[in-house]
Design a protein around this motif. Structure first.
Motif, short mmCIF file in Angstrom:
data_model
loop_
_atom_site.label_atom_id
_atom_site.label_comp_id
_atom_site.label_asym_id
_atom_site.label_seq_id
_atom_site.Cartn_x
_atom_site.Cartn_y
_atom_site.Cartn_z
N ALA A 23 12.27 10.91 1.10
CA ALA A 23 11.00 10.42 1.60
C ALA A 23 10.31 9.60 0.53
N SER A 24 9.59 8.59 0.95
CA SER A 24 8.83 7.78 0.01
C SER A 24 7.53 7.34 0.66
N GLY A 25 6.58 6.95 -0.17
CA GLY A 25 5.30 6.49 0.36
C GLY A 25 4.36 7.61 0.72
N PHE A 26 4.59 8.80 0.14
CA PHE A 26 3.75 9.97 0.45
C PHE A 26 2.43 9.92 -0.29
N THR A 27 1.34 10.20 0.45
CA THR A 27 0.05 10.37 -0.18
C THR A 27 -0.64 11.61 0.36
N PHE A 28 0.14 12.54 0.90
CA PHE A 28 -0.41 13.69 1.60
C PHE A 28 -0.35 14.94 0.75
N GLU A 29 -1.38 15.76 0.83
CA GLU A 29 -1.38 17.05 0.14
C GLU A 29 -0.56 18.06 0.92
N ASP A 30 -0.80 18.08 2.23
CA ASP A 30 -0.10 19.02 3.09
C ASP A 30 0.81 18.27 4.06
N TYR A 31 2.02 18.72 4.17
CA TYR A 31 2.95 18.09 5.10
C TYR A 31 4.09 19.06 5.41
N ALA A 32 4.77 18.78 6.46
CA ALA A 32 5.96 19.53 6.82
C ALA A 32 7.07 18.52 7.12
N ILE A 33 8.23 18.76 6.56
CA ILE A 33 9.39 17.90 6.81
C ILE A 33 10.43 18.70 7.58
N GLY A 34 10.86 18.15 8.67
CA GLY A 34 11.79 18.87 9.53
C GLY A 34 13.06 18.10 9.80
N TRP A 35 14.08 18.84 10.15
CA TRP A 35 15.33 18.28 10.65
C TRP A 35 15.40 18.58 12.15
N PHE A 36 15.72 17.55 12.89
CA PHE A 36 15.88 17.65 14.33
C PHE A 36 17.27 17.11 14.68
N ARG A 37 17.75 17.44 15.86
CA ARG A 37 19.03 16.88 16.27
C ARG A 37 19.03 16.59 17.76
N GLN A 38 19.86 15.64 18.12
CA GLN A 38 19.98 15.27 19.52
C GLN A 38 21.44 15.00 19.83
N ALA A 39 21.99 15.81 20.72
CA ALA A 39 23.36 15.62 21.17
C ALA A 39 23.33 14.71 22.40
N PRO A 40 24.44 14.04 22.69
CA PRO A 40 24.48 13.15 23.86
C PRO A 40 24.10 13.88 25.14
#
Length: 124
Positions: A23-40
């Motif tokens: 990730a780049s360009g962050f200026t946030f104190e609080d954040y959540a980063i998630g992984w999601f997936r999508q199957a066909p």
């Protein structure tokens, strides 16, 4: 904000892969980063999430097999998803996403920024 996923590919069932989300360009104190997936033919689903407070979430389908972690770099964190004991049903495009002003991932619709996705294919 820019999110770049890497580490996908083809692996046999029972094998492992490690995904990275830079990730780049962050200026946030609080954040959540998630992984999601999508199957066909299926809806996008949350796989795992890590907050800026190091709290973690996992979907029931991956508990005990996947591990999320972060290097906690201030303005450019990298989040990893270690995927072990992979199954053919884990085959999907995996996306990294960020929800700002949060420490947990709300839902697919609550995420504010998305990466382009990376393909993971698990052969039987």
């Amino acid at each position: 904000v820019q999110l770049v996923e890497s580490g996908g590919g083809l692996v046999q069932a029972g094998g492992s892969l490690r995904l990275s989300c830079a990730a780049s360009g962050f200026t946030f104190e609080d954040y959540a980063i998630g992984w999601f997936r999508q199957a066909p033919g299926k809806q996008r689903e949350q796989v795992s999430c890590i907050g800026s407070n190091d709290g973690t979430q996992y979907a029931d389908s991956v508990k005990g097999r996947f591990t999320i972690s972060s290097d906690n770099a201030k303005s450019s964190p990298t989040v990893y998803l270690q995927m072990d004991s992979l199954k053919p049903e884990d085959t999907a495009t995996y996306y990294c996403a960020v929800e700002v002003s949060a420490t947990v991932c709300d839902s697919v619709y609550g995420m504010d920024y998305w990466g382009e996705g990376i393909l993971v294919t698990v052969s039987s």
